[in-house]
Design a protein around this motif. Structure first.
Motif, PDB file in Angstrom:
ATOM      1  N   UNK A 184     -13.210  11.257   1.773  1.00  0.00           N
ATOM      2  CA  UNK A 184     -13.897  10.199   1.042  1.00  0.00           C
ATOM      3  C   UNK A 184     -14.506  10.696  -0.262  1.00  0.00           C
ATOM      4  N   UNK A 185     -14.166  11.902  -0.654  1.00  0.00           N
ATOM      5  CA  UNK A 185     -14.623  12.438  -1.938  1.00  0.00           C
ATOM      6  C   UNK A 185     -13.576  12.240  -3.031  1.00  0.00           C
ATOM      7  N   UNK A 186     -12.425  11.669  -2.658  1.00  0.00           N
ATOM      8  CA  UNK A 186     -11.361  11.397  -3.622  1.00  0.00           C
ATOM      9  C   UNK A 186     -11.221   9.896  -3.823  1.00  0.00           C
ATOM     10  N   UNK A 187     -10.931   9.496  -5.042  1.00  0.00           N
ATOM     11  CA  UNK A 187     -10.730   8.077  -5.339  1.00  0.00           C
ATOM     12  C   UNK A 187      -9.437   7.564  -4.725  1.00  0.00           C
ATOM     13  N   UNK A 188      -8.406   8.390  -4.731  1.00  0.00           N
ATOM     14  CA  UNK A 188      -7.107   8.050  -4.144  1.00  0.00           C
ATOM     15  C   UNK A 188      -6.748   9.128  -3.130  1.00  0.00           C
ATOM     16  N   UNK A 189      -6.235   8.731  -1.971  1.00  0.00           N
ATOM     17  CA  UNK A 189      -5.971   9.673  -0.880  1.00  0.00           C
ATOM     18  C   UNK A 189      -4.575   9.443  -0.326  1.00  0.00           C
ATOM     19  N   UNK A 190      -3.870  10.544  -0.076  1.00  0.00           N
ATOM     20  CA  UNK A 190      -2.604  10.516   0.668  1.00  0.00           C
ATOM     21  C   UNK A 190      -2.822  11.227   2.000  1.00  0.00           C
ATOM     22  N   UNK A 191      -2.595  10.520   3.100  1.00  0.00           N
ATOM     23  CA  UNK A 191      -2.702  11.109   4.433  1.00  0.00           C
ATOM     24  C   UNK A 191      -1.301  11.232   5.003  1.00  0.00           C
ATOM     25  N   UNK A 192      -0.899  12.455   5.331  1.00  0.00           N
ATOM     26  CA  UNK A 192       0.454  12.693   5.846  1.00  0.00           C
ATOM     27  C   UNK A 192       0.336  13.358   7.214  1.00  0.00           C
ATOM     28  N   UNK A 193       0.815  12.666   8.244  1.00  0.00           N
ATOM     29  CA  UNK A 193       0.792  13.200   9.602  1.00  0.00           C
ATOM     30  C   UNK A 193       2.190  13.265  10.169  1.00  0.00           C
ATOM     31  N   UNK A 194       2.470  14.294  10.958  1.00  0.00           N
ATOM     32  CA  UNK A 194       3.773  14.454  11.607  1.00  0.00           C
ATOM     33  C   UNK A 194       3.559  14.487  13.113  1.00  0.00           C
ATOM     34  N   UNK A 195       4.102  13.483  13.826  1.00  0.00           N
ATOM     35  CA  UNK A 195       3.966  13.440  15.277  1.00  0.00           C
ATOM     36  C   UNK A 195       2.524  13.322  15.705  1.00  0.00           C
ATOM     37  N   UNK A 196       2.119  14.183  16.635  1.00  0.00           N
ATOM     38  CA  UNK A 196       0.742  14.181  17.131  1.00  0.00           C
ATOM     39  C   UNK A 196      -0.223  14.655  16.044  1.00  0.00           C
ATOM     40  N   UNK A 197       0.317  15.185  14.935  1.00  0.00           N
ATOM     41  CA  UNK A 197      -0.508  15.601  13.797  1.00  0.00           C
ATOM     42  C   UNK A 197      -1.232  14.454  13.124  1.00  0.00           C
ATOM     43  N   UNK A 198      -1.000  13.219  13.597  1.00  0.00           N
ATOM     44  CA  UNK A 198      -1.697  12.066  13.041  1.00  0.00           C
ATOM     45  C   UNK A 198      -3.138  11.977  13.540  1.00  0.00           C
ATOM     46  N   UNK A 199      -3.489  12.764  14.551  1.00  0.00           N
ATOM     47  CA  UNK A 199      -4.803  12.625  15.183  1.00  0.00           C
ATOM     48  C   UNK A 199      -5.992  12.767  14.228  1.00  0.00           C
ATOM     49  N   UNK A 200      -6.007  13.674  13.246  1.00  0.00           N
ATOM     50  CA  UNK A 200      -7.170  13.712  12.346  1.00  0.00           C
ATOM     51  C   UNK A 200      -7.339  12.421  11.572  1.00  0.00           C
ATOM     52  N   UNK A 201      -6.223  11.756  11.297  1.00  0.00           N
ATOM     53  CA  UNK A 201      -6.282  10.549  10.482  1.00  0.00           C
ATOM     54  C   UNK A 201      -6.671   9.326  11.297  1.00  0.00           C
ATOM     55  N   UNK A 202      -6.580   9.431  12.629  1.00  0.00           N
ATOM     56  CA  UNK A 202      -7.115   8.360  13.475  1.00  0.00           C
ATOM     57  C   UNK A 202      -8.610   8.222  13.236  1.00  0.00           C
ATOM     58  N   UNK A 203      -9.296   9.358  13.177  1.00  0.00           N
ATOM     59  CA  UNK A 203     -10.731   9.352  12.910  1.00  0.00           C
ATOM     60  C   UNK A 203     -11.029   8.766  11.536  1.00  0.00           C
ATOM     61  N   UNK A 204     -10.225   9.145  10.551  1.00  0.00           N
ATOM     62  CA  UNK A 204     -10.443   8.664   9.185  1.00  0.00           C
ATOM     63  C   UNK A 204     -10.219   7.160   9.099  1.00  0.00           C
ATOM     64  N   UNK A 205      -9.126   6.678   9.680  1.00  0.00           N
ATOM     65  CA  UNK A 205      -8.805   5.253   9.602  1.00  0.00           C
ATOM     66  C   UNK A 205      -9.820   4.411  10.370  1.00  0.00           C
ATOM     67  N   UNK A 206     -10.301   4.934  11.498  1.00  0.00           N
ATOM     68  CA  UNK A 206     -11.358   4.225  12.224  1.00  0.00           C
ATOM     69  C   UNK A 206     -12.626   4.137  11.372  1.00  0.00           C
ATOM     70  N   UNK A 207     -12.967   5.241  10.711  1.00  0.00           N
ATOM     71  CA  UNK A 207     -14.156   5.259   9.871  1.00  0.00           C
ATOM     72  C   UNK A 207     -14.006   4.290   8.703  1.00  0.00           C
TER      73      UNK A 207
END
Length: 564
Positions: free
Chosen positions: A396-419
């Motif tokens: 959340x310190x960037x104006x534009x963000x790219x989140x790239x997850x592969x397979x179960x690697x999406x888990x950190x972004x679950x927290x971000x998207x929920x937030x």
């Protein structure tokens, strides 16, 4: 070049400084053992003496560093403190495991040089003891035979062999144990062993305790000895070396030289990091004793287990991770898992893919193989250590963000998207981030199932609030079967995607990253784009290259990768 400096410049500088210190220590201590005080030692050992001592100094330095990158509580504290001043400096702490591996490789290199040089030393010590030509080497080897106080050659008689000395001296025994421990730790740390046999990696890695005990004790025997300063004034090799047959006799001005070993210095290098690491383990132990309550267990498709838990005083940020232990499965094993809950929720959760012995045992302990509902008191006890910071904290310190997850690697972004959902939908908070591009690459359709509900809920809420432009979901299926392809074709015109249920349709194959980066750069001229990846090394190299290539004067892509 500017973006390369922004992404990797500080890391490159740190590596250069580290290599420079290693080079300086090697040269400095190599030259230190070429002075006259060590002339008689070199008379027996030759150049093998400085070749043994120079890597020993580098070993002290690198063993001082090896524990610091795995002091996770210390790093989390430093990260929180540093990022207020410099985001680039804080990002370097996310590469702690990479640096840990580099230091380990350097330790292995200097250990190999040190051992090889000492093998030559022991052979030359033996040759000097067996020499019958009354040479300088032989005379030096006989010094101290009577009182055994001031000797140069640790092999005291011609009937002794180097192997015996190796296993009967402190230096020899500790050297053997340290070498075996180091070999086991490095070989078990390879990618194949670590991913396929994590328990082997975990147990052998704790041989570092034996390694450090041996390291501290290694120099106590003072097996490498040189002329004492007082003796050097009385028996200067430049004047007395050629009169070695008359040393100590009446009428000669050259007494028998006295020798002594340097006091052990290794403990001074490693005592600080060892104390910090001990404090780290104490903190982890105290934290792991706190009561953890499992409030909910969800069995998702594709054998993915979700645990929702509570613990007193637990505070987290998006993208952080914890270490988990289940005492009923193993009293020693701790495994890292990314938190998939948001900081705004009244619990914290993890999603665990069942892929190994430990996760399989946890799956069964939580009733994953049973159809009936499990009572709360039948669930296993859990211990939690963390949370620990990662690169995703900066999202959340960037104006534009790219989140790239592969397979179960999406888990950190679950927290971000929920937030994101809580901040924008429920709280109407003013967040600096204005646009998120979410990419998820999966090889199988089943992998989408456990995460689809969150995406559907988020998509629906964004539509209701008129924030459809805020989040762009790009989901890629990288492999599929013929039967699945026919089903996708039939339902392709449906309003919602047949795989995820989202209005955004699933894409097939792999992303054309050049096109994606060009499009984002065109839409966000003048912005800093934070690129966050949780995925394999090959994808990390690709995205890192794209970040460097597409950063121009108008837009900059800053690459961040999750490391566990």
């Amino acid at each position: 070049m500017g973006n390369w400096l922004a992404n990797d410049g500080l890391s490159f500088f740190v590596i250069l400084v580290w290599l420079g210190i290693n080079a300086f220590l090697f040269v400095h201590f190599y030259m230190q053992f070429l002075v006259e005080r060590w002339f008689y030692s070199r008379a027996i050992l030759g150049q093998a003496l400085p070749w043994a001592r120079a890597p020993a100094a580098c070993l002290n330095f690198n063993c001082m560093l090896i524990l610091l990158p795995v002091c996770r509580n210390l790093l989390s504290f430093l990260r929180g403190s540093i990022q207020r001043c410099s985001r680039s400096a804080a990002r370097q702490l996310d590469r702690n495991l990479t640096f840990h591996k580099l230091v380990a490789y350097m330790i292995a290199l200097h250990t190999a040089i040190h051992i090889l040089a000492h093998l030559f030393n022991f052979e030359r010590f033996m040759d000097a003891q067996l020499d019958k030509n009354d040479t300088l080497q032989y005379v030096l080897s006989q010094i101290g035979n009577g009182d055994n106080r001031s000797y140069l050659n640790p092999i005291r008689t011609k009937d002794t062999n180097p192997t015996y000395v190796m296993f009967t001296t402190i230096a020899g025994l500790t050297g053997v144990f340290m070498t075996l421990a180091l070999i086991l730790m490095i070989t078990s740390s390879t990618e194949v062993i670590r991913r396929s046999y994590f328990e082997v990696f975990w147990f052998t890695h704790h041989l570092f305790v034996i390694f450090f005990i041996g390291l501290v004790l290694h120099g106590i025997g003072r097996i490498v000895r040189g002329q004492t300063p007082t003796s050097f004034q009385e028996n200067n090799p430049a004047e007395c070396e050629k009169y070695y047959r008359e040393w100590g006799k009446n009428g000669t001005f050259c007494p028998v030289p006295n020798f002594a070993g340097n006091p052990p210095m290794t403990w001074k290098w490693v005592v600080g990091p060892m104390f910090l690491y001990l404090c780290e383990r104490v903190v982890r132990f105290v934290r792991s004793q706190q009561k953890v309550v499992i409030t909910k267990v969800v069995m998702h498709p594709s054998r993915t287990l979700e645990l929702q838990m509570r613990m007193k005083g637990f505070k987290m940020e998006v993208g952080q991770y914890v270490f988990m232990q289940c005492p009923s499965i193993s009293q020693l094993e701790w495994h890292p898992f990314t938190l998939t809950s948001a900081p705004e929720e009244d619990h914290f959760s993890v999603h665990i893919r069942i892929v190994g012995d430990w996760t399989e045992a946890l799956y069964k302990a939580c009733g994953g193989d049973k159809t009936e509902v499990q009572d709360a008191w039948t669930l296993p006890k859990m211990a939690i250590d963390g949370p620990f910071g990662t690169a995703s904290e900066d999202v959340f310190r960037y104006e534009v963000v790219m989140l790239v997850g592969a397979g179960i690697g999406v888990t950190p972004f679950a927290s971000i998207l929920k937030s994101v959902w809580y901040k924008y939908v429920q709280q109407n908070a003013n967040v600096f981030t204005r646009k998120i591009y979410f990419y998820w690459l999966c090889p199988e359709t089943e992998a989408f199932e456990w995460f689809a509900d969150l995406l559907q809920s988020l998509e629906g809420q964004m539509v209701e609030k008129g924030l459809t432009d805020f989040l762009s979901c790009n989901i890629y299926l990288t492999r599929w079967k013929e039967s699945e392809a026919a089903h996708f074709t039939v339902h392709h015109e449906a309003e919602n995607d047949p795989i995820t249920g989202l209005k955004q349709k699933t894409l097939y194959g792999k992303p054309n990253w050049t096109t994606e980066f060009n499009n984002i750069a065109a839409k966000h001229n003048g912005a800093k784009v934070g690129v966050f990846l949780c995925g394999p090394l090959g994808l990390a190299k690709t995205l890192g290259k794209q970040c460097r290539t597409h950063s121009v004067s108008g837009v900059k892509f800053i690459f961040n990768k999750e490391n566990f």
